[in-house]
Design an enzyme around this catalytic site. Sequence first.
Site, PDB file in Angstrom:
ATOM      1  N   PHE A   1      23.797  36.925  46.616  1.00 17.34           N
ATOM      2  CA  PHE A   1      24.221  35.911  45.653  1.00 17.34           C
ATOM      3  C   PHE A   1      24.337  36.566  44.289  1.00 17.34           C
ATOM      4  O   PHE A   1      23.397  37.195  43.802  1.00 17.34           O
ATOM      5  CB  PHE A   1      23.246  34.733  45.600  1.00 17.34           C
ATOM      6  CG  PHE A   1      23.858  33.533  44.948  1.00 17.34           C
ATOM      7  CD1 PHE A   1      24.659  32.665  45.667  1.00 17.34           C
ATOM      8  CD2 PHE A   1      23.672  33.303  43.588  1.00 17.34           C
ATOM      9  CE1 PHE A   1      25.259  31.574  45.051  1.00 17.34           C
ATOM     10  CE2 PHE A   1      24.269  32.213  42.973  1.00 17.34           C
ATOM     11  CZ  PHE A   1      25.059  31.355  43.706  1.00 17.34           C
TER      12      PHE A   1
ATOM     13  N   ASP B   1      33.165  33.733  49.930  1.00 15.23           N
ATOM     14  CA  ASP B   1      31.910  33.910  50.669  1.00 15.23           C
ATOM     15  C   ASP B   1      32.172  33.541  52.129  1.00 15.23           C
ATOM     16  O   ASP B   1      32.655  34.362  52.896  1.00 15.23           O
ATOM     17  CB  ASP B   1      30.826  33.055  50.004  1.00 15.23           C
ATOM     18  CG  ASP B   1      29.457  33.220  50.632  1.00 15.23           C
ATOM     19  OD1 ASP B   1      29.333  33.996  51.590  1.00 15.23           O
ATOM     20  OD2 ASP B   1      28.496  32.581  50.164  1.00 15.23           O
TER      21      ASP B   1
ATOM     22  N   GLU C   1      40.608  32.896  42.639  1.00 14.36           N
ATOM     23  CA  GLU C   1      39.231  32.541  43.018  1.00 14.36           C
ATOM     24  C   GLU C   1      38.274  33.647  42.572  1.00 14.36           C
ATOM     25  O   GLU C   1      38.625  34.823  42.554  1.00 14.36           O
ATOM     26  CB  GLU C   1      39.197  32.332  44.537  1.00 14.36           C
ATOM     27  CG  GLU C   1      37.832  32.138  45.151  1.00 14.36           C
ATOM     28  CD  GLU C   1      37.149  30.856  44.761  1.00 14.36           C
ATOM     29  OE1 GLU C   1      37.068  30.575  43.561  1.00 14.36           O
ATOM     30  OE2 GLU C   1      36.656  30.145  45.651  1.00 14.36           O
ATOM     31  N   ASP C   2      37.074  33.258  42.214  1.00 17.45           N
ATOM     32  CA  ASP C   2      36.083  34.253  41.796  1.00 17.45           C
ATOM     33  C   ASP C   2      35.532  35.039  42.983  1.00 17.45           C
ATOM     34  O   ASP C   2      35.573  36.252  43.012  1.00 17.45           O
ATOM     35  CB  ASP C   2      34.940  33.577  41.010  1.00 17.45           C
ATOM     36  CG  ASP C   2      34.394  32.327  41.698  1.00 17.45           C
ATOM     37  OD1 ASP C   2      34.773  32.048  42.855  1.00 17.45           O
ATOM     38  OD2 ASP C   2      33.589  31.625  41.069  1.00 17.45           O
TER      39      ASP C   2
ATOM     40  N   ARG D   1      26.936  32.191  33.562  1.00 19.38           N
ATOM     41  CA  ARG D   1      28.391  32.380  33.611  1.00 19.38           C
ATOM     42  C   ARG D   1      28.875  33.308  32.495  1.00 19.38           C
ATOM     43  O   ARG D   1      29.909  33.947  32.603  1.00 19.38           O
ATOM     44  CB  ARG D   1      29.113  31.035  33.450  1.00 19.38           C
ATOM     45  CG  ARG D   1      28.903  30.054  34.593  1.00 19.38           C
ATOM     46  CD  ARG D   1      29.882  28.890  34.449  1.00 19.38           C
ATOM     47  NE  ARG D   1      29.561  27.757  35.295  1.00 19.38           N
ATOM     48  CZ  ARG D   1      29.902  27.646  36.590  1.00 19.38           C
ATOM     49  NH1 ARG D   1      30.571  28.600  37.169  1.00 19.38           N
ATOM     50  NH2 ARG D   1      29.589  26.568  37.280  1.00 19.38           N
TER      51      ARG D   1
HETATM   52  P1  IMP Z   1      32.755  29.834  50.202  1.00 23.47           P
HETATM   53  O1  IMP Z   1      33.402  28.511  50.406  1.00 23.47           O
HETATM   54  O2  IMP Z   1      31.506  30.026  51.020  1.00 23.47           O
HETATM   55  O3  IMP Z   1      33.739  30.993  50.382  1.00 23.47           O
HETATM   56  O4  IMP Z   1      32.207  29.883  48.712  1.00 23.47           O
HETATM   57  C1  IMP Z   1      33.081  29.977  47.665  1.00 23.47           C
HETATM   58  C2  IMP Z   1      32.552  29.335  46.405  1.00 23.47           C
HETATM   59  O5  IMP Z   1      31.134  29.278  46.374  1.00 23.47           O
HETATM   60  C3  IMP Z   1      32.977  30.182  45.234  1.00 23.47           C
HETATM   61  O6  IMP Z   1      34.142  29.629  44.670  1.00 23.47           O
HETATM   62  C4  IMP Z   1      31.809  30.073  44.292  1.00 23.47           C
HETATM   63  O7  IMP Z   1      31.991  28.982  43.429  1.00 23.47           O
HETATM   64  C5  IMP Z   1      30.635  29.801  45.184  1.00 23.47           C
HETATM   65  N1  IMP Z   1      29.906  31.034  45.471  1.00 23.47           N
HETATM   66  C6  IMP Z   1      29.894  31.736  46.626  1.00 23.47           C
HETATM   67  N2  IMP Z   1      29.117  32.819  46.539  1.00 23.47           N
HETATM   68  C7  IMP Z   1      28.633  32.813  45.281  1.00 23.47           C
HETATM   69  C8  IMP Z   1      27.763  33.717  44.559  1.00 23.47           C
HETATM   70  O8  IMP Z   1      27.286  34.733  45.055  1.00 23.47           O
HETATM   71  N3  IMP Z   1      27.512  33.372  43.261  1.00 23.47           N
HETATM   72  C9  IMP Z   1      28.016  32.270  42.662  1.00 23.47           C
HETATM   73  N4  IMP Z   1      28.836  31.415  43.288  1.00 23.47           N
HETATM   74  C10 IMP Z   1      29.146  31.683  44.596  1.00 23.47           C
HETATM   75 MG    MG Z   2      34.387  29.112  42.643  1.00 21.82          MG
END
Ligand code: IMP
Ligand code: MG
Length: 179
Positions: free
Chosen positions: A153, A104, A100-101, A166
């Site tokens: 972000f 959050d 995973e990148d 990207r």
């Molecule tokens: P989560 O479900 O809130 O943990 O968010 C995870 C997904 O949201 C990641 O796989 C990203 O695709 C996207 N995401 C969360 N934060 C960012 C950010 O700061 N920049 C770009 N994409 C984000």
């Molecule tokens: Mg992602």
Amino acid sequence: MSTLIQPGTVLLSAEQIAPIVARLGREISRDYTGRHPILISLLKGGVVFLADLIRQITIPHHIEFLQVSSYGGGTTHTGGVKIVTDLAVPVEGRDVIIVEDVVDTGMTLAYIVEVLRLRNPGSLEICALLRKRVGTPAGIDVRYLGCEIPDQFVVGYGLDYRENFRHLPFIAALDPDPA
Ligand code: IMP
Ligand code: MG
């Protein structure tokens, strides 16, 4: 169009990202010696990270892709997670590593872990390049973590804002913050 929104402060330069990815590759190579893990990249944000990571992994492994949607295209979580494109192979009995990148809220990973566990993998671990300092929910254990970042972000190195940025070789905060 979001022409006024530009990447601002660089949080991680390409020179800083490379040794982090190399370390993660070494850790995975060490821990999975003698096994044949399957790395599952979450499209699209995880794809640049995956491409670099696998070139730092010295043991045999497979890669697969899973596309989920969690964000509605902006910077806030919509609350829902769904599979857009499923895996092309079964993972039963396999050693699975989710790549995973950024973690959050952890909602995306929580959903994917739940879905993949139902498919009875031999093992299931998470490798994430970034984790925001917001507190990952219980049950989400990031075994291989690149680094923690502030709750901002970020874009670049696969991460997007409305599909833009990207391609940047570094990771930067958005400036101004559109949230
Ligand atoms: P989560 O479900 O809130 O943990 O968010 C995870 C997904 O949201 C990641 O796989 C990203 O695709 C996207 N995401 C969360 N934060 C960012 C950010 O700061 N920049 C770009 N994409 C984000
Ligand atoms: Mg992602």
